[in-house]
Design an enzyme around this catalytic site. Structure first.
Site, mmCIF file in Angstrom:
data_model
loop_
_atom_site.group_PDB
_atom_site.id
_atom_site.type_symbol
_atom_site.label_atom_id
_atom_site.label_comp_id
_atom_site.label_asym_id
_atom_site.label_seq_id
_atom_site.Cartn_x
_atom_site.Cartn_y
_atom_site.Cartn_z
ATOM 1 C CG ASN A 62 -0.531 -0.204 2.544
ATOM 2 O OD1 ASN A 62 0.347 -1.154 2.508
ATOM 3 N ND2 ASN A 62 -0.812 0.308 3.387
ATOM 4 C CD GLU A 64 -1.138 4.512 4.667
ATOM 5 O OE1 GLU A 64 -0.761 5.345 5.537
ATOM 6 O OE2 GLU A 64 -1.854 3.717 5.019
ATOM 7 C CB CYS A 73 -5.685 -1.320 -1.544
ATOM 8 S SG CYS A 73 -6.739 -0.645 -0.458
ATOM 9 C CD GLU A 75 -5.226 -5.885 -1.159
ATOM 10 O OE1 GLU A 75 -4.888 -4.743 -1.094
ATOM 11 O OE2 GLU A 75 -5.812 -6.589 -0.210
ATOM 12 C CB CYS A 112 -10.710 -3.195 1.259
ATOM 13 S SG CYS A 112 -10.429 -2.257 -0.429
ATOM 14 C CB CYS A 115 -8.913 -4.459 -3.265
ATOM 15 S SG CYS A 115 -7.612 -3.209 -2.896
#
Ligand code: THU
Length: 160
Positions: A62, A64, A73, A75, A112, A115
Site C-alpha cells: 500500500n 499512502e 491499496c 492489491e 477491501c 480491491c
C-alpha cells in the site's frame, strides 16, 4: 418472493507451514514487500504477491498519501502492474498479508471491497478462477477459490 442463501466456501489453514510449498514461497514474497509499504498515516502495512501463469511474480504494497484518498491499496497497486506489464497473462494465485505498527494483526486480513471489485474484473476477463490466500502477520490463513466467492453479486460488464 423467494429467499436464496449465498454461501462462501473457505479453507482455513492453521499456519503458513500448512500451505502448499509454492504458496508458502509466494507468501514470503508478500511479507517482504509488506515491510516496505509506504503507510506513515495508518501504520497498517499490506503486502501482496501474484503468481502469473507464465511463472512471473508481481508484488505490491500500500502507498499512502497526505491527501488520504490519493493513496492506494496493495492489491490494486499489484493488479494494475500485472495488467499493464503482462496484458493477457492469467493470474493464478494471489496472497495477501498485513501487519500494523499499532497492534499485532493476528487474524487474516481480507481484501477491501474496492480491491475485490478491481480484482474481480481480471478474473472475469481471464475466464479462470484466481485462488486467494490472506493472513495477518502470521498465523491463520484463509483461502477462497475465486474472487467470485469473495464478491458474490458483483457488478460486471454484462450490466453495461
Ligand atoms: N489497505 C490495503 O492495502 N488493502 C486492503 O485491502 C485494505 C486496506 C491499506 C490501505 C491503507 O493504506 C491501509 O491499508 C489502511 O486502510
Amino acid at each position: 418472493m423467494k429467499k436464496i442463501e449465498i454461501t462462501t466456501p473457505i479453507t482455513l489453514y492453521d499456519s503458513v507451514e500448512e500451505l502448499p510449498l509454492d504458496v508458502q514461497d509466494l507468501m514470503m514474497e508478500a511479507v517482504k514487500i509488506r515491510d516496505t509499504a509506504y503507510a506513515p498515516y495508518s501504520k497498517f502495512h499490506v503486502g501482496t504477491a501474484f503468481l502469473l501463469e507464465n511463472g512471473e511474480i508481481i508484488t505490491g504494497n500500500n502507498q499512502e498519501n497526505a491527501a488520504y484518498p490519493s493513496g492506494m491499496c496493495a492489491e490494486r497497486v499489484a493488479v494494475w502492474q500485472a495488467g499493464s506489464q503482462f496484458p493477457g497473462v492469467k493470474i493464478k494465485t494471489i496472497v495477501i498479508t498485513a501487519s500494523s505498527k499499532n497492534k499485532p494483526v493476528k487474524e487474516p486480513i481480507a481484501p477491501c471491497g474496492g480491491c475485490r471489485q478491481a480484482l474481480s474484473e481480471y478474473e472475469i476477463k481471464q475466464k479462470e478462477n484466481i485462488a486467494i490466500y490472506f493472513m495477518g502477520e502470521t498465523g491463520n490463513v484463509i483461502k477462497t477459490e475465486s474472487l467470485h466467492d469473495l464478491l458474490p453479486l458483483a457488478f460486471d460488464k454484462s450490466f453495461l
